[in-house]
Enzyme design. Structure first.
Site, PDB file in Angstrom:
ATOM      1  N   LYS A  37       0.838  -1.201   0.000  1.00  0.00           N
ATOM      2  CA  LYS A  37       0.000   0.000   0.000  1.00  0.00           C
ATOM      3  C   LYS A  37       0.869   1.245   0.000  1.00  0.00           C
ATOM      4  CE  LYS A  37      -3.647   0.226   2.727  1.00  0.00           C
ATOM      5  NZ  LYS A  37      -5.026   0.661   2.804  1.00  0.00           N
ATOM      6  N   ARG A  89      -2.962   3.147   8.909  1.00  0.00           N
ATOM      7  CA  ARG A  89      -3.295   1.844   8.322  1.00  0.00           C
ATOM      8  C   ARG A  89      -2.062   0.971   8.172  1.00  0.00           C
ATOM      9  NH1 ARG A  89      -8.260   2.948   5.036  1.00  0.00           N
ATOM     10  NH2 ARG A  89      -8.416   5.194   4.958  1.00  0.00           N
ATOM     11  N   GLY A 123      -7.946  -6.875   5.271  1.00  0.00           N
ATOM     12  CA  GLY A 123      -8.724  -6.894   6.504  1.00  0.00           C
ATOM     13  C   GLY A 123      -8.100  -7.662   7.657  1.00  0.00           C
ATOM     14  N   MET A 176      -5.240  -6.953   9.325  1.00  0.00           N
ATOM     15  CA  MET A 176      -4.578  -6.149  10.355  1.00  0.00           C
ATOM     16  C   MET A 176      -5.434  -4.932  10.694  1.00  0.00           C
ATOM     17  SD  MET A 176      -0.608  -6.451   9.335  1.00  0.00           S
ATOM     18  CE  MET A 176      -0.870  -6.303   7.593  1.00  0.00           C
ATOM     19  N   ARG A 226      -3.549  -1.018  -6.348  1.00  0.00           N
ATOM     20  CA  ARG A 226      -2.704  -2.218  -6.305  1.00  0.00           C
ATOM     21  C   ARG A 226      -3.144  -3.133  -7.438  1.00  0.00           C
ATOM     22  NH1 ARG A 226      -5.427  -4.521  -0.749  1.00  0.00           N
ATOM     23  NH2 ARG A 226      -7.484  -4.685  -1.576  1.00  0.00           N
ATOM     24  N   HIS A 269     -15.781  -8.301   2.158  1.00  0.00           N
ATOM     25  CA  HIS A 269     -14.741  -9.218   2.639  1.00  0.00           C
ATOM     26  C   HIS A 269     -14.931 -10.623   2.080  1.00  0.00           C
ATOM     27  CE1 HIS A 269     -13.157 -12.147   5.563  1.00  0.00           C
ATOM     28  NE2 HIS A 269     -12.108 -11.354   5.510  1.00  0.00           N
ATOM     29  N   SER A 325      12.296 -42.757 -14.238  1.00  0.00           N
ATOM     30  CA  SER A 325      11.202 -41.897 -13.811  1.00  0.00           C
ATOM     31  C   SER A 325      11.322 -41.769 -12.300  1.00  0.00           C
ATOM     32  CB  SER A 325       9.857 -42.513 -14.199  1.00  0.00           C
ATOM     33  OG  SER A 325       8.815 -41.642 -13.817  1.00  0.00           O
ATOM     34  N   CYS A 384       7.292 -38.785 -11.818  1.00  0.00           N
ATOM     35  CA  CYS A 384       5.888 -39.182 -11.817  1.00  0.00           C
ATOM     36  C   CYS A 384       5.292 -39.231 -10.413  1.00  0.00           C
ATOM     37  CB  CYS A 384       5.688 -40.512 -12.526  1.00  0.00           C
ATOM     38  SG  CYS A 384       6.501 -41.885 -11.695  1.00  0.00           S
ATOM     39  N   TYR A 426      10.574 -34.637 -18.834  1.00  0.00           N
ATOM     40  CA  TYR A 426       9.123 -34.490 -18.716  1.00  0.00           C
ATOM     41  C   TYR A 426       8.675 -34.586 -17.265  1.00  0.00           C
ATOM     42  CZ  TYR A 426       8.860 -39.591 -18.187  1.00  0.00           C
ATOM     43  OH  TYR A 426       9.007 -40.868 -17.737  1.00  0.00           O
TER      44      TYR A 426
HETATM   45  C1  PEP Z   1       6.214 -42.662  -6.365  1.00  0.00           C
HETATM   46  O1  PEP Z   1       6.628 -43.370  -5.455  1.00  0.00           O
HETATM   47  O2  PEP Z   1       6.491 -41.464  -6.484  1.00  0.00           O
HETATM   48  C2  PEP Z   1       5.317 -43.228  -7.380  1.00  0.00           C
HETATM   49  C3  PEP Z   1       4.940 -42.513  -8.417  1.00  0.00           C
HETATM   50  O3  PEP Z   1       4.845 -44.465  -7.143  1.00  0.00           O
HETATM   51  P1  PEP Z   1       3.660 -44.808  -6.135  1.00  0.00           P
HETATM   52  O4  PEP Z   1       3.081 -43.506  -5.676  1.00  0.00           O
HETATM   53  O5  PEP Z   1       2.718 -45.634  -6.886  1.00  0.00           O
HETATM   54  O6  PEP Z   1       4.378 -45.526  -5.056  1.00  0.00           O
END
Ligand code: PEP
Ligand code: MG
Length: 892
Positions: free
Chosen positions: A26, A96, A105, A107, A352, A468, A777, A844, A864
């Site tokens: 502010k 303020r 809101g 503080m 802002r 709010h 992975s 993953c 990826y």
């Molecule tokens: C992991 O362990 O990150 C994974 C993808 O396998 P899971 O969650 O199936 O153990």
């Protein structure tokens, strides 16, 4: 000497907009507006460094602060031609808070500071309005006592109620100046009784009291909660902004309002805002009176018969509209503004970057880029990836939507159903119990924030789009309908009534925050559609990102959703998830519980056709894209039969007695199943399982290839290896099966064999493993569990305290622990690449859909990320931001 205080006025400003860390958001913006010579009431900012000092030194101030504040007050006196403490010509101030990040809101604020028994008389004279002067003084006593002296507001509300009753008045506006004078006497008596001394009359005492209260409010409970929910560090501190008061409540030519340069709900490029005639700023934000529209267009669209600012004060409107354009252009972003009109003169109180819904963020970013106001790269960083979640959530099925029982303002989009609750605590309690609620309130205040967080959606009966409830809900991405005036709430009876229907606590309510509608009962919802600005921005993001985005998916439905969201393949197909249902689970249990190879093969023979069909379908849906299938990795505890009924069912299928099966099941029981007989260990002990799965994969690929005419590349992934020997042993089975199927079908399926890296040992041995693995992975769920020694199934009971206490920066199962787990990922990537330069690397674990973790993945150059289907758009955008090396811009 440290500079603790920075002055500003429309004449000159000592700070500027880039000084947010020191002056708070502010403050920095006030200095910036002042340097643009916009009509800003003169004032000064006490820096966040004073806040830091305050907490580091037992709530005391730097010795030279007082002198700097005095000098800054003198400057405001010069600018206004008034005197602070001059009873005849008093300067009144507002005090303020203003942290680096906006905390609406949370503080404390004090207005009308400088009023006392003497100066109120001058204000009455100079304003020519005694009522106004005394009303201001009583507001000040209440606010100051509440914020600074710890005398709760309800004391004053009770006095006022009683007074009105005794006089037969119902509204505050019925009170005369004489009435207010009497109320003030009672107010002061109440303060004296509560604190044991009179209400402070010296304006300088008042000022230091207010400054201390604002700094102290940085650590109040609701501010702490808000910071925790929004990851704002406690060390930042708040600044304090002290400014000459301007009055929006000096009669019918005065007003106060809030506006956005674009519509914060939809992003439409129309000035959008609300104001109240003869009111103070807090009245608009608190949502106590329902405000009027600023523009004629908005008034017409809302069907309101109350005049807009445009018609009521055309000159002021023109100046204001021009100022909003100028500010938007200057900041190159949608602005959220506060203004006051004092007797026909416009004053700008705040600007802002405006909070907005994800839909609005997309539209504003795309339109600004198309208009050349910002670049495409900037547009990409203007949308918080996780905010896209709001757009990926269901809306009400228009075909099934019943007539609303009440309508209000479409304060925050999205649809939600849940049990009616009337208090924030109840919403929190239901959430704890795993139940969904809709919080229904007359209005919400910052104290309700935990309940808003816990509820699925919020309904208020009072308040506008900038109340709010509306602002906070929009920030949270929670559906909200505000100002649904037709609903009557009876808190005592725990009921709400609308359209002649009375619903009680626990009844189901559905709200449509995009339409501003409230419906009785549960209403079917439909999946979101991605069109327009969404596709445009995603297209820009796709052109910029380097990492691919794949999906964790095993069912045809998930795979289709994933593709429609832009998945570039499947990064993880958890085959054990394909067996959760019906006869399949029985066959899997049969396989697990068999105590002979022959018994296992019989069960596997039942599973083979199901697997083949599933894989063929996945390959077909993902035609032309890579599909990574992981060999079975069942934590046994998830698959063993539990109930007698389940045991009987499996016993029957296997043709053995229930008792025998129960004994076998007990034998397989593990103390620590997540570190037990799972992953590759299963295939090592029972190679026939890997054999069946490899056959199903290759035969499925042949089938899909025949159907689509396109060849399938299968990626077969071995889970939970410790090192190369296990991988080699399973790889041999896969290679042999590839040859067998090629011989049997006459089709050679191209394939790759890789592994998951989910154990620290595997990460360290990555150089050797890469001799056999064509891809890695990172299974960061298990890698987090095994690196931190924290069970992923049991962490909830103790891990929360680690983040609250700051022992871990965030939940390591949500955002990758870059220092520990991340280091292992880095080591494994380097060692893997050293052995096999073209090795493909992905992630993953759940982290694959978390924007902060995606930034980390970019830093170690993974190829990826793979995440659940609904997070794919989030990951695409986060990957683009990571490629740009820029952090997302916070607009939510
Ligand atoms: C992991 O362990 O990150 C994974 C993808 O396998 P899971 O969650 O199936 O153990
Ligand atoms: Mg795992």
């Amino acid at each position: 000497m440290t500079k603790w205080v920075y002055s500003f006025s429309a004449e000159r400003a000592e700070g500027h907009g880039e000084m947010k860390s020191l002056l708070g958001g502010k403050g920095a913006n006030l200095h910036e507006m002042a340097s643009l010579h916009l009509p800003v009431p003169p004032g000064f900012t006490i820096t966040t460094e004073v806040c830091t000092y305050f907490y580091a030194n037992g709530k005391t101030y730097p010795p030279d602060l007082a002198a700097q504040v005095n000098e800054a007050v003198a400057e405001v006196e010069r600018q206004t031609g008034r005197g602070f403490g001059d009873a005849g010509n008093p300067l009144l101030l507002s005090v303020r808070s203003g942290a680096r990040a906006s905390m609406p809101g949370m503080m404390d604020t004090v207005l009308n500071l400088g009023l006392n028994d003497a100066s109120v008389e001058s204000l009455a004279k100079s304003s020519g309005d005694e009522r106004f002067a005394y009303d201001s003084y009583r507001r000040f006593i209440q606010m100051y006592s509440n914020v600074v002296l710890d005398v709760d507001s309800h004391n004053f509300e009770d006095i006022l109620e009683e007074y009105k009753n005794s006089k037969g008045h119902t509204l505050d506006t019925d009170l005369t100046a004489a009435d207010w004078r009497s109320v003030i006497v009672e107010y002061k008596a109440k303060v004296a009784e509560a604190i044991g001394k009179p209400f402070p009359q010296d304006p300088r005492d008042q000022l230091w009291g207010a400054i201390g209260a604002v700094f102290s409010s940085w650590m109040n409970q609701r501010a702490n909660t808000y910071r925790r929910l929004n990851s704002i560090p406690a060390e930042w501190g708040t600044a304090v902004n002290v400014q000459a008061m301007v009055f929006g409540n000096m009669g019918e030519t005065s007003a106060t309002g809030v506006a956005f340069t674009r519509n914060p709900s939809t992003g439409a490029n129309d000035l959008y805002g609300e104001f109240l005639v003869n009111a103070q700023g807090e009245d608009v934000v608190a949502g106590i009176r329902t405000p009027q529209n600023i523009t004629e267009a908005a008034r017409k669209a809302a069907g309101s018969d109350r005049p807009s600012l445009e018609t009521l004060m055309p000159e002021v409107f023109k100046q204001f509209a021009a100022t909003t354009k100028l500010l938007e252009k200057h900041y190159r972003d949608m602005q959220d503004l506060e203004f006051t009109v004092e007797r026909g003169k416009l004053w700008m109180l705040q600007t802002r970057n405006g909070k907005r819904t994800a839909r609005a963020a997309l539209r504003v970013a795309v339109e600004m880029a198309n208009d050349g106001m910002i670049t495409r790269e900037e547009a990409i960083t203007r949308v918080e990836p996780s905010a896209l979640d709001q757009l990926l959530h269901p809306t009400l099925d228009p075909k099934a939507k019943p007539a609303p029982i009440a309508t209000g303002l479409p304060a925050s989009p999205g649809a939600a159903s849940g049990e009616i609750v009337f208090s924030a605590d109840e919403a929190a309690a239901l959430r704890q119990a795993g139940r969904k609620s809709i919080l229904v309130r007359v209005e919400t205040s910052p104290e309700d924030i935990h309940g808003m967080h816990a509820a699925e959606g919020v309904v208020t009966t009072r308040g506008g789009m900038t109340s709010h409830a509306a602002v906070v809900a929009r920030g949270m991405g929670k559906p909200c309908v505000s100002g649904a005036g037709a609903i009557r709430i009876d808190y005592a009876a725990q009921t709400m009534t609308a359209s002649g229907i009375t619903l009680k606590k626990g009844d189901i309510l559905t709200i449509d925050g995009g339409a501003g509608q409230v419906m009785q009962g549960a209403v079917p919802m439909v999946k979101p559609e991605m069109t327009g600005d969404f596709l445009t921005l995603m297209g820009w993001a796709d052109a910029i990102r380097r990492m691919k985005v794949r999906a964790n998916a095993e069912t045809a439905t998930d795979a289709r959703v994933a593709r429609s969201f832009g998945a570039e393949g499947i990064g993880l197909c958890r085959t054990e998830h394909m067996f959760f249902e019906g006869e399949r689970i029985v066959a899997v249990r049969e396989m697990i519980l068999a105590d002979t190879e022959q018994g296992r093969r019989a069960a596997l023979a039942k599973l083979l056709p199901m697997q083949r069909k599933d894989f063929a379908e996945l390959f077909e849906i993902m035609t032309g894209l890579p599909v990574t299938i992981r060999l079975l990795d069942p934590p046994l505890h998830e698959f063993l039969p539990q109930t007698d009924e389940e045991i009987d069912e499996v016993a029957k299928a296997m043709g053995v007695s229930a008792d025998k099966l129960r004994a076998r099941s007990a034998e397989l029981h593990e103390v620590n199943p997540m570190l037990g007989f799972r992953g590759v260990r299963l295939a090592i002990r029972y190679p026939e399982i890997a054999e069946m799965q490899a056959r199903a994969i290759f035969e499925g690929a042949v089938e899909a290839g025949r159907k689509t005419g396109a060849p399938v590349t299968a990626e077969i992934m071995v889970p939970l290896v410790l090192g190369r020997p296990e991988l080699d042993s399973v790889k041999a089975i896969i290679v042999a099966m590839a040859e067998t199927v090629a011989r049997e079908t006459g089709v050679t399926v191209p394939y790759h064999v890789g592994t998951m890296i989910e154990l620290p040992r595997a990460a360290l041995r990555a150089g050797d493993i890469a001799k056999s693995a064509e891809f890695f992975s990172f299974g960061t769920n298990d890698l987090t569990q095994t690196t931190l020694g924290v069970s992923r199934d049991d962490a909830a009971s103790f891990l929360g305290i680690y983040t609250v206490k700051g022992l871990l920066p965030s939940d390591p199962f949500v955002t990758i622990d870059a220092e520990g787990v991340g280091e292992l990922v880095k080591i494994a990537s380097e060692r893997g690449r050293a052995t096999r330069p073209d090795i493909k690397l992905g992630i993953c674990g759940e982290h694959g859909g978390d924007p902060a973790s995606i930034t980390f993945c970019e830093s170690v150059h993974l190829d990826y990320v793979s995440c659940s289907p609904f997070r794919i758009p989030i990951a695409r955008l986060a990957a683009a931001q990571a490629a740009l090396g820029r952090k997302a811009y916070s607009t939510a």
